[in-house]
Motif scaffolding. Structure first.
Motif, PDB file in Angstrom:
ATOM      1  N   PRO A 207       0.796  -1.239   0.000  1.00  0.00           N
ATOM      2  CA  PRO A 207       0.000   0.000   0.000  1.00  0.00           C
ATOM      3  C   PRO A 207       0.822   1.280   0.000  1.00  0.00           C
ATOM      4  O   PRO A 207       0.300   2.338  -0.370  1.00  0.00           O
ATOM      5  N   GLY A 208       2.088   1.217   0.424  1.00  0.00           N
ATOM      6  CA  GLY A 208       2.897   2.429   0.440  1.00  0.00           C
ATOM      7  C   GLY A 208       3.478   2.809  -0.902  1.00  0.00           C
ATOM      8  O   GLY A 208       4.045   3.898  -1.042  1.00  0.00           O
ATOM      9  N   VAL A 209       3.368   1.947  -1.907  1.00  0.00           N
ATOM     10  CA  VAL A 209       3.978   2.215  -3.213  1.00  0.00           C
ATOM     11  C   VAL A 209       3.018   3.021  -4.087  1.00  0.00           C
ATOM     12  O   VAL A 209       1.846   2.673  -4.241  1.00  0.00           O
ATOM     13  N   VAL A 210       3.541   4.115  -4.641  1.00  0.00           N
ATOM     14  CA  VAL A 210       2.795   5.006  -5.522  1.00  0.00           C
ATOM     15  C   VAL A 210       3.469   4.980  -6.891  1.00  0.00           C
ATOM     16  O   VAL A 210       4.701   5.036  -6.980  1.00  0.00           O
ATOM     17  N   LEU A 211       2.683   4.893  -7.954  1.00  0.00           N
ATOM     18  CA  LEU A 211       3.235   4.821  -9.301  1.00  0.00           C
ATOM     19  C   LEU A 211       3.332   6.217  -9.908  1.00  0.00           C
ATOM     20  O   LEU A 211       2.338   6.940  -9.992  1.00  0.00           O
ATOM     21  N   GLU A 212       4.536   6.585 -10.324  1.00  0.00           N
ATOM     22  CA  GLU A 212       4.777   7.880 -10.979  1.00  0.00           C
ATOM     23  C   GLU A 212       5.000   7.599 -12.458  1.00  0.00           C
ATOM     24  O   GLU A 212       5.746   6.686 -12.816  1.00  0.00           O
ATOM     25  N   VAL A 213       4.387   8.377 -13.361  1.00  0.00           N
ATOM     26  CA  VAL A 213       4.153   7.906 -14.726  1.00  0.00           C
ATOM     27  C   VAL A 213       5.033   8.514 -15.811  1.00  0.00           C
ATOM     28  O   VAL A 213       4.773   8.285 -17.000  1.00  0.00           O
ATOM     29  N   CYS A 214       6.090   9.263 -15.485  1.00  0.00           N
ATOM     30  CA  CYS A 214       6.876   9.844 -16.568  1.00  0.00           C
ATOM     31  C   CYS A 214       7.705   8.777 -17.282  1.00  0.00           C
ATOM     32  O   CYS A 214       7.977   7.707 -16.744  1.00  0.00           O
ATOM     33  N   GLY A 215       8.109   9.078 -18.503  1.00  0.00           N
ATOM     34  CA  GLY A 215       8.907   8.141 -19.267  1.00  0.00           C
ATOM     35  C   GLY A 215       8.590   8.221 -20.742  1.00  0.00           C
ATOM     36  O   GLY A 215       7.746   9.001 -21.181  1.00  0.00           O
ATOM     37  N   SER A 216       9.253   7.366 -21.512  1.00  0.00           N
ATOM     38  CA  SER A 216       9.148   7.412 -22.970  1.00  0.00           C
ATOM     39  C   SER A 216       8.301   6.304 -23.563  1.00  0.00           C
ATOM     40  O   SER A 216       8.081   6.289 -24.773  1.00  0.00           O
ATOM     41  N   PHE A 217       7.837   5.356 -22.765  1.00  0.00           N
ATOM     42  CA  PHE A 217       7.214   4.163 -23.326  1.00  0.00           C
ATOM     43  C   PHE A 217       5.757   3.954 -22.929  1.00  0.00           C
ATOM     44  O   PHE A 217       5.149   2.992 -23.392  1.00  0.00           O
ATOM     45  N   ASN A 218       5.218   4.814 -22.070  1.00  0.00           N
ATOM     46  CA  ASN A 218       3.825   4.562 -21.669  1.00  0.00           C
ATOM     47  C   ASN A 218       2.855   5.403 -22.495  1.00  0.00           C
ATOM     48  O   ASN A 218       3.248   6.293 -23.252  1.00  0.00           O
ATOM     49  N   SER A 219       1.595   5.106 -22.334  1.00  0.00           N
ATOM     50  CA  SER A 219       0.530   5.787 -23.065  1.00  0.00           C
ATOM     51  C   SER A 219      -0.599   6.108 -22.090  1.00  0.00           C
ATOM     52  O   SER A 219      -0.593   5.673 -20.932  1.00  0.00           O
TER      53      SER A 219
END
Length: 282
Positions: A207-219
């Protein structure tokens, strides 16, 4: 018109309030946007045309980004002490636009950096980059970071990359199991399609993990899936700006098909909450 039709119309109006600003080439004002993963200053391996904070603010203003949480490129790559001082100087000049990440290099006296800057309100989080520092996220030299974060509530942003010997997702899982009360932002959310799968699994388990979304491969669809799987209170917008232009990452979130409430959380609400640990401390 039915209640359902009314709700749909209200939602469409909200979407239009945000997206119409883009089509009309004006700053958006309908959502408070906080960039959870930004940097400042030159990077030694390639040229960034305008890496200073003044140029960053001009782009933020044009896009309607209220705030960015930054670490200096100098700090993450070569010199944590000098880089942290540079971060503090930038935040001190524009505290309404920037909050600092205190960068900890495990080879450059983590205890000293935490002792010098840990109580400084210019810093709202800690930044780790195990890949650049050639040291595993699970290693003992990071213990002062996890102990500080556990004691204070300070969030920790770490670089992650699928398959890395230094910051693969199983390492995030291991640290999150050791320190379940620490908010760990998984930078880039694993960075690759396989990494996104792994990051989601870790976040569902820890539960403590948060996903941060920057990068070159996601949509946008990847971001929407993260929100569906772990919740908008566990996903944050970040850009890697000015390493990567914030506008690309911002567009992926805005056009991801999220609901108004979820999009507002991802774009700024969740990160704003994570930075509130400072409010109760001297």
């Amino acid at each position: 018109m039915s209640a359902a039709d009314g709700s749909a119309s209200a939602a469409d109006g909200s979407v239009n309030a945000l997206t119409s600003a883009l089509w009309e080439r004006r700053p958006q004002t309908s959502v408070r946007i906080v960039d959870a993963h930004a940097h400042v200053g030159p990077y030694s391996l390639f040229f960034i045309p305008d890496a200073g904070s003044d140029g960053m603010v001009r782009v933020m203003d044009r896009c309607g980004v209220s705030h960015a949480v930054i670490s200096s490129h100098l700090a993450i790559q070569l010199d944590a002490a000098a880089g942290n001082a540079a971060t503090a100087e930038v935040v001190g000049r524009a505290p309404d636009r920037f909050t600092g990440y205190l960068t900890v290099n495990p080879w450059q006296d983590p205890a000293r950096e935490l002792g010098m800057w840990g109580s400084d309100h210019r810093f709202g989080g800690i930044k780790l980059h195990p890949d650049l520092h050639d040291y595993p996220l699970t290693g003992g030299r990071y213990a002062p970071v996890w102990e500080f974060a556990q004691r204070t509530g300070c969030p920790v942003l770490t670089h992650t990359y699928d398959g890395s010997p230094y910051n693969d997702l199983p390492m995030v899982d291991e640290v999150a199991a050791r320190y379940p009360d620490v908010a760990i932002l998984a930078g880039h959310a694993g960075a690759t399609p396989n990494g996104f799968d792994a990051a989601i699994e870790v976040a569902r388990r820890r539960p403590g993990v948060v996903l941060e979304v920057c990068g070159s491969f996601n949509s946008g669809s990847d971001i929407a899936r993260m929100v569906r799987e772990v919740g908008a209170d566990r996903v944050v917008y970040g850009s890697d700006f000015p390493f990567i232009d914030l506008r690309m990452s911002l567009g992926r979130v805005i056009f991801s098909g999220l609901t108004e409430e979820d999009r507002a959380a991802v774009l700024g609400g969740t990160m704003t909450r994570l930075l509130q640990w400072r409010s109760g401390r001297e």
